[in-house]
Structures are given as structure tokens and as C-alpha cells.
Design a protein around this motif. Structure first.
Motif, PDB file in Angstrom:
ATOM      1  N   GLY A 189      -7.158  -3.137  -4.668  1.00 44.44           N
ATOM      2  CA  GLY A 189      -5.956  -2.290  -4.843  1.00 44.44           C
ATOM      3  C   GLY A 189      -5.181  -3.318  -5.940  1.00 44.44           C
ATOM      4  N   ALA A 190      -4.220  -2.934  -5.853  1.00 46.05           N
ATOM      5  CA  ALA A 190      -3.480  -3.606  -7.454  1.00 46.05           C
ATOM      6  C   ALA A 190      -1.917  -4.014  -6.456  1.00 46.05           C
ATOM      7  CB  ALA A 190      -3.815  -3.265  -8.597  1.00 46.05           C
ATOM      8  N   ILE A 191      -1.706  -4.609  -7.175  1.00 45.55           N
ATOM      9  CA  ILE A 191       0.277  -5.344  -6.566  1.00 45.55           C
ATOM     10  C   ILE A 191       0.835  -5.866  -7.857  1.00 45.55           C
ATOM     11  CG2 ILE A 191      -0.029  -4.594  -4.321  1.00 45.55           C
ATOM     12  CD1 ILE A 191       0.178  -8.049  -4.448  1.00 45.55           C
ATOM     13  N   SER A 192       2.349  -5.995  -7.803  1.00 48.39           N
ATOM     14  CA  SER A 192       3.144  -6.661  -8.831  1.00 48.39           C
ATOM     15  C   SER A 192       3.829  -7.123  -7.704  1.00 48.39           C
ATOM     16  CB  SER A 192       3.840  -5.407  -9.283  1.00 48.39           C
ATOM     17  OG  SER A 192       2.842  -4.767 -10.495  1.00 48.39           O
ATOM     18  N   LYS A 193       3.962  -8.583  -8.313  1.00 47.08           N
ATOM     19  CA  LYS A 193       5.377  -9.646  -6.851  1.00 47.08           C
ATOM     20  C   LYS A 193       5.499 -10.623  -8.064  1.00 47.08           C
ATOM     21  CE  LYS A 193       5.643 -12.301  -3.498  1.00 47.08           C
ATOM     22  NZ  LYS A 193       6.713 -13.183  -3.300  1.00 47.08           N
ATOM     23  N   ASP A 194       6.659 -10.722  -8.686  1.00 50.48           N
ATOM     24  CA  ASP A 194       7.295 -11.464  -9.378  1.00 50.48           C
ATOM     25  C   ASP A 194       7.083 -11.676 -10.709  1.00 50.48           C
ATOM     26  OD1 ASP A 194       9.281 -12.946  -7.045  1.00 50.48           O
ATOM     27  OD2 ASP A 194       7.684 -14.170  -6.668  1.00 50.48           O
ATOM     28  N   GLU A 195       6.874 -10.506 -11.539  1.00 47.65           N
ATOM     29  CA  GLU A 195       6.967 -10.468 -12.278  1.00 47.65           C
ATOM     30  C   GLU A 195       4.823 -11.037 -12.720  1.00 47.65           C
ATOM     31  OE1 GLU A 195       8.735 -11.830 -16.200  1.00 47.65           O
ATOM     32  OE2 GLU A 195      10.855 -11.586 -14.728  1.00 47.65           O
ATOM     33  N   ASN A 196       4.007 -11.049 -11.649  1.00 48.53           N
ATOM     34  CA  ASN A 196       3.204 -11.344 -12.044  1.00 48.53           C
ATOM     35  C   ASN A 196       1.855  -9.857 -11.159  1.00 48.53           C
ATOM     36  OD1 ASN A 196       2.929 -13.836 -13.064  1.00 48.53           O
ATOM     37  ND2 ASN A 196       4.025 -14.271 -10.638  1.00 48.53           N
ATOM     38  N   LYS A 197       0.881  -9.763 -11.677  1.00 45.08           N
ATOM     39  CA  LYS A 197       0.309  -9.047 -10.975  1.00 45.08           C
ATOM     40  C   LYS A 197      -1.420  -9.499 -10.750  1.00 45.08           C
ATOM     41  CE  LYS A 197       1.166  -6.096 -14.833  1.00 45.08           C
ATOM     42  NZ  LYS A 197       0.929  -4.869 -15.865  1.00 45.08           N
ATOM     43  N   TYR A 198      -2.071  -8.244  -9.721  1.00 47.27           N
ATOM     44  CA  TYR A 198      -2.615  -9.758  -8.857  1.00 47.27           C
ATOM     45  C   TYR A 198      -3.947  -8.034  -8.577  1.00 47.27           C
ATOM     46  CZ  TYR A 198      -0.058 -13.091  -7.749  1.00 47.27           C
ATOM     47  OH  TYR A 198       1.584 -14.481  -8.155  1.00 47.27           O
ATOM     48  N   ILE A 199      -4.924  -8.215  -8.047  1.00 48.87           N
ATOM     49  CA  ILE A 199      -5.801  -7.237  -7.219  1.00 48.87           C
ATOM     50  C   ILE A 199      -6.173  -7.972  -6.303  1.00 48.87           C
ATOM     51  CG2 ILE A 199      -8.467  -6.920  -7.967  1.00 48.87           C
ATOM     52  CD1 ILE A 199      -8.179  -6.863 -10.776  1.00 48.87           C
ATOM     53  N   ILE A 200      -6.526  -6.957  -5.200  1.00 54.99           N
ATOM     54  CA  ILE A 200      -6.718  -7.570  -3.927  1.00 54.99           C
ATOM     55  C   ILE A 200      -7.816  -6.680  -3.542  1.00 54.99           C
ATOM     56  CG2 ILE A 200      -5.683  -6.924  -1.346  1.00 54.99           C
ATOM     57  CD1 ILE A 200      -3.202  -5.933  -2.800  1.00 54.99           C
ATOM     58  N   VAL A 201      -8.736  -8.029  -2.830  1.00 57.91           N
ATOM     59  CA  VAL A 201     -10.134  -7.123  -2.770  1.00 57.91           C
ATOM     60  C   VAL A 201     -10.329  -7.508  -0.933  1.00 57.91           C
ATOM     61  CG1 VAL A 201     -12.622  -7.719  -3.334  1.00 57.91           C
ATOM     62  CG2 VAL A 201     -11.231  -7.689  -4.856  1.00 57.91           C
ATOM     63  N   VAL A 202     -10.753  -5.819  -0.753  1.00 60.22           N
ATOM     64  CA  VAL A 202     -10.513  -5.786   0.266  1.00 60.22           C
ATOM     65  C   VAL A 202     -12.793  -6.327   1.037  1.00 60.22           C
ATOM     66  CG1 VAL A 202     -10.763  -5.331   3.229  1.00 60.22           C
ATOM     67  CG2 VAL A 202      -8.620  -5.146   1.702  1.00 60.22           C
ATOM     68  N   ARG A 203     -13.312  -7.092   1.666  1.00 57.12           N
ATOM     69  CA  ARG A 203     -14.682  -6.521   2.146  1.00 57.12           C
ATOM     70  C   ARG A 203     -14.600  -6.684   3.739  1.00 57.12           C
ATOM     71  NH1 ARG A 203     -13.227 -11.200  -1.422  1.00 57.12           N
ATOM     72  NH2 ARG A 203     -14.706 -10.969  -2.782  1.00 57.12           N
ATOM     73  N   ASN A 204     -15.945  -6.151   4.245  1.00 56.36           N
ATOM     74  CA  ASN A 204     -15.631  -6.409   5.551  1.00 56.36           C
ATOM     75  C   ASN A 204     -16.115  -7.227   6.305  1.00 56.36           C
ATOM     76  OD1 ASN A 204     -16.693  -4.859   7.465  1.00 56.36           O
ATOM     77  ND2 ASN A 204     -18.678  -4.812   7.349  1.00 56.36           N
ATOM     78  N   ASN A 205     -15.318  -7.747   7.490  1.00 56.06           N
ATOM     79  CA  ASN A 205     -15.292  -9.137   7.913  1.00 56.06           C
ATOM     80  C   ASN A 205     -15.516 -10.248   7.705  1.00 56.06           C
ATOM     81  OD1 ASN A 205     -16.434  -7.313  10.393  1.00 56.06           O
ATOM     82  ND2 ASN A 205     -18.974  -7.508   9.642  1.00 56.06           N
ATOM     83  N   GLU A 206     -13.735  -9.989   6.121  1.00 54.53           N
ATOM     84  CA  GLU A 206     -13.421 -10.846   5.605  1.00 54.53           C
ATOM     85  C   GLU A 206     -12.923 -11.045   5.559  1.00 54.53           C
ATOM     86  OE1 GLU A 206     -15.929 -12.776   1.798  1.00 54.53           O
ATOM     87  OE2 GLU A 206     -17.400 -11.269   2.978  1.00 54.53           O
TER      88      GLU A 206
END
Length: 51
Positions: free
Chosen positions: A25-42
Motif C-alpha cells: 500500500g501507499a501512505i502520505s505523512k508530513d509531506e512524505n510518501k511511503y510504500i508499506i510492504v506486508v510479508r507473511n509472518n514478518e
């Protein structure tokens, strides 16, 4: 809001997430952009997008 991602090669995008990736997924916070990666059991990974 849900963002859609189209699968393309790591060579084409310059981005590669290793492991058993279950979601992204992607999010924005305080004018910064991030990619969120979800892995199995991590833990969830947050990657800052630098442009």
C-alpha cells in the motif's frame, strides 16, 4: 482510499520486495510518501519514497 498497483518487473520499476509479500500500500505523512510492504509472518516494512 484504496490504491491499485499493476505488477511490473523490478528491473522496470527499480523496486523489489523480497519474501512472501501478502500486500502493499501507499501512505502520505508530513509531506512524505511511503510504500508499506506486508510479508507473511514478518513485521510490516515502511519504505520512504525519495524523488
Amino acid at each position: 482510499m484504496v490504491l491499485a498497483f499493476k505488477a511490473i518487473s523490478g528491473k522496470e520499476s527499480g523496486f523489489f520486495a523480497s519474501g512472501d509479500v501478502k500486500g502493499m500500500g501507499a501512505i502520505s505523512k508530513d509531506e512524505n510518501k511511503y510504500i508499506i510492504v506486508v510479508r507473511n509472518n514478518e513485521e510490516v516494512s515502511y519504505l520512504k519514497i525519495n524523488k
